[in-house]
Scaffold this motif. Sequence first.
Motif, mmCIF file in Angstrom:
data_model
loop_
_atom_site.group_PDB
_atom_site.id
_atom_site.type_symbol
_atom_site.label_atom_id
_atom_site.label_comp_id
_atom_site.label_asym_id
_atom_site.label_seq_id
_atom_site.Cartn_x
_atom_site.Cartn_y
_atom_site.Cartn_z
ATOM 1 N N ALA A 132 0.835 -1.208 0.000
ATOM 2 C CA ALA A 132 0.000 0.000 0.000
ATOM 3 C C ALA A 132 0.866 1.252 0.000
ATOM 4 O O ALA A 132 0.537 2.258 -0.654
ATOM 5 C CB ALA A 132 -0.926 -0.015 1.223
ATOM 6 N N ARG A 133 1.993 1.204 0.717
ATOM 7 C CA ARG A 133 2.890 2.363 0.764
ATOM 8 C C ARG A 133 3.486 2.645 -0.618
ATOM 9 O O ARG A 133 3.590 3.810 -1.034
ATOM 10 C CB ARG A 133 4.005 2.104 1.777
ATOM 11 C CG ARG A 133 4.877 3.327 2.061
ATOM 12 C CD ARG A 133 6.099 2.961 2.863
ATOM 13 N NE ARG A 133 7.029 2.144 2.095
ATOM 14 C CZ ARG A 133 7.863 2.614 1.189
ATOM 15 N NH1 ARG A 133 7.887 3.918 0.919
ATOM 16 N NH2 ARG A 133 8.670 1.823 0.525
ATOM 17 N N LEU A 134 3.846 1.587 -1.326
ATOM 18 C CA LEU A 134 4.411 1.762 -2.668
ATOM 19 C C LEU A 134 3.382 2.361 -3.621
ATOM 20 O O LEU A 134 3.701 3.229 -4.434
ATOM 21 C CB LEU A 134 4.911 0.420 -3.202
ATOM 22 C CG LEU A 134 6.182 -0.140 -2.536
ATOM 23 C CD1 LEU A 134 6.479 -1.549 -3.049
ATOM 24 C CD2 LEU A 134 7.371 0.777 -2.812
ATOM 25 N N ARG A 135 2.140 1.876 -3.516
ATOM 26 C CA ARG A 135 1.096 2.425 -4.399
ATOM 27 C C ARG A 135 0.874 3.903 -4.123
ATOM 28 O O ARG A 135 0.683 4.709 -5.037
ATOM 29 C CB ARG A 135 -0.216 1.659 -4.201
ATOM 30 C CG ARG A 135 -0.192 0.237 -4.713
ATOM 31 C CD ARG A 135 -1.575 -0.422 -4.591
ATOM 32 N NE ARG A 135 -1.502 -1.852 -4.842
ATOM 33 C CZ ARG A 135 -1.422 -2.376 -6.036
ATOM 34 N NH1 ARG A 135 -1.432 -1.580 -7.091
ATOM 35 N NH2 ARG A 135 -1.339 -3.686 -6.188
ATOM 36 N N ALA A 136 0.900 4.267 -2.838
ATOM 37 C CA ALA A 136 0.716 5.675 -2.491
ATOM 38 C C ALA A 136 1.905 6.510 -2.950
ATOM 39 O O ALA A 136 1.752 7.643 -3.436
ATOM 40 C CB ALA A 136 0.523 5.806 -0.973
ATOM 41 N N ARG A 137 3.113 5.945 -2.821
ATOM 42 C CA ARG A 137 4.330 6.687 -3.206
ATOM 43 C C ARG A 137 4.326 7.049 -4.692
ATOM 44 O O ARG A 137 4.709 8.166 -5.063
ATOM 45 C CB ARG A 137 5.559 5.838 -2.885
ATOM 46 C CG ARG A 137 6.878 6.444 -3.358
ATOM 47 C CD ARG A 137 8.036 5.499 -3.122
ATOM 48 N NE ARG A 137 9.264 6.024 -3.723
ATOM 49 C CZ ARG A 137 10.408 5.347 -3.772
ATOM 50 N NH1 ARG A 137 10.483 4.122 -3.234
ATOM 51 N NH2 ARG A 137 11.470 5.900 -4.327
ATOM 52 N N TYR A 138 3.894 6.118 -5.522
ATOM 53 C CA TYR A 138 3.925 6.359 -6.972
ATOM 54 C C TYR A 138 2.584 6.867 -7.512
ATOM 55 O O TYR A 138 2.384 6.935 -8.726
ATOM 56 C CB TYR A 138 4.336 5.075 -7.704
ATOM 57 C CG TYR A 138 5.774 4.691 -7.420
ATOM 58 C CD1 TYR A 138 6.829 5.418 -7.956
ATOM 59 C CD2 TYR A 138 6.073 3.608 -6.591
ATOM 60 C CE1 TYR A 138 8.147 5.071 -7.685
ATOM 61 C CE2 TYR A 138 7.399 3.250 -6.310
ATOM 62 C CZ TYR A 138 8.422 3.996 -6.861
ATOM 63 O OH TYR A 138 9.729 3.663 -6.577
ATOM 64 N N GLY A 139 1.657 7.178 -6.619
ATOM 65 C CA GLY A 139 0.397 7.783 -7.028
ATOM 66 C C GLY A 139 -0.535 6.857 -7.777
ATOM 67 O O GLY A 139 -1.395 7.323 -8.537
ATOM 68 N N LEU A 140 -0.396 5.559 -7.594
ATOM 69 C CA LEU A 140 -1.207 4.604 -8.355
ATOM 70 C C LEU A 140 -2.644 4.516 -7.838
ATOM 71 O O LEU A 140 -3.491 3.921 -8.498
ATOM 72 C CB LEU A 140 -0.556 3.221 -8.321
ATOM 73 C CG LEU A 140 0.835 3.151 -8.974
ATOM 74 C CD1 LEU A 140 1.428 1.760 -8.831
ATOM 75 C CD2 LEU A 140 0.745 3.539 -10.452
ATOM 76 N N ASN A 141 -2.908 5.098 -6.641
ATOM 77 C CA ASN A 141 -4.282 5.108 -6.129
ATOM 78 C C ASN A 141 -5.065 6.324 -6.620
ATOM 79 O O ASN A 141 -6.273 6.409 -6.403
ATOM 80 C CB ASN A 141 -4.268 5.102 -4.594
ATOM 81 C CG ASN A 141 -3.699 3.803 -4.037
ATOM 82 O OD1 ASN A 141 -3.897 2.722 -4.621
ATOM 83 N ND2 ASN A 141 -2.965 3.885 -2.936
#
Length: 317
Positions: free
Chosen positions: A53-62
């Motif tokens: 979840a942290r990686l998705r938030a970091r790269y703006g994928l959400n």
Amino acid sequence: MSLRRFIVKRLLLVFPILFGVSVITFALVQLTPGDPIDVVVALNPDISPAEEARLRARYGLNDPIWSQYIQWLTDVLRGDFGTVIATDRAVSDVIVERLPETIALGLFGWVFAVVIAIPTGIYAAVRKDELGDHVSRFVALSGISIPNFWLGLMLILVGSLIVGAWPVLPPRKPLYHPETLWYLLLPGITIGTASASTLMRIMRSSMAEEMNKEYVTAARAKGLPERTVVLKHVLRNSLISVTTVAAFLTASIVAGSVVVESVFGWPGLGQALVGAVRNREIDLILAITLFIGVAIILANLAADIMYAVLDPRIRYD
């Protein structure tokens, strides 16, 4: 309109074209299931859901798709082409590393095409409807009809596995090392064959058409040697259409590098693009696609400029 204004106008058209290419490419990537984090998690099963979840938030994928695209476009305008998520490398670093390999392969293929096509096309036109013309026509049609990937596989089979004279693996030496030319031979022939075949037919047709014109008859009537008539008068006028087609074929060589580099494992942008599609690295896909688009547009622009230089009758008024 002067030639300078024409060039400026064509260059300004580059931006809306690239914008359209980026929108379509981004939309197509988004339509496929999964994202880069899914690939990272599949390769590293120990990653926890919280880390995912942290990686998705970091790269703006959400974020919404339109928000992701605007953010990417804003970063590009600032000179930041994004990050390869799987390796945490800057996309610009990957392009700088791979670009010389693709340029070397494309240049080899283009030179191969021109060196083969021009003299063969002249010979076929001079020997029109003779055996040499028929043979060149058969070879040209075969070269146009054979797919790049199949020709590449056959060259690997014959040159590397049966004859054993050429290496199958990609080059282990730096690009500027003389030994690299040996590695370039098979992929260079593969990527240049279709272009050479097309160019040869254009050269033959253009030469044959020019040789039937009145100024050629007049030159012969003056007693000029046939060699002078062909090389000094007919060839110059024939090169107008051939040069235009050659520039367009440059674009096809750039686009065809994706397939050829994958077949031969050549470490250029084409192979990087295939890997990026497999891993859904959106930033890398968009950056390489834009680069190919720029190369094609510049090749077309070069064709227009060379066309005007070769034929003084052409003016962009």
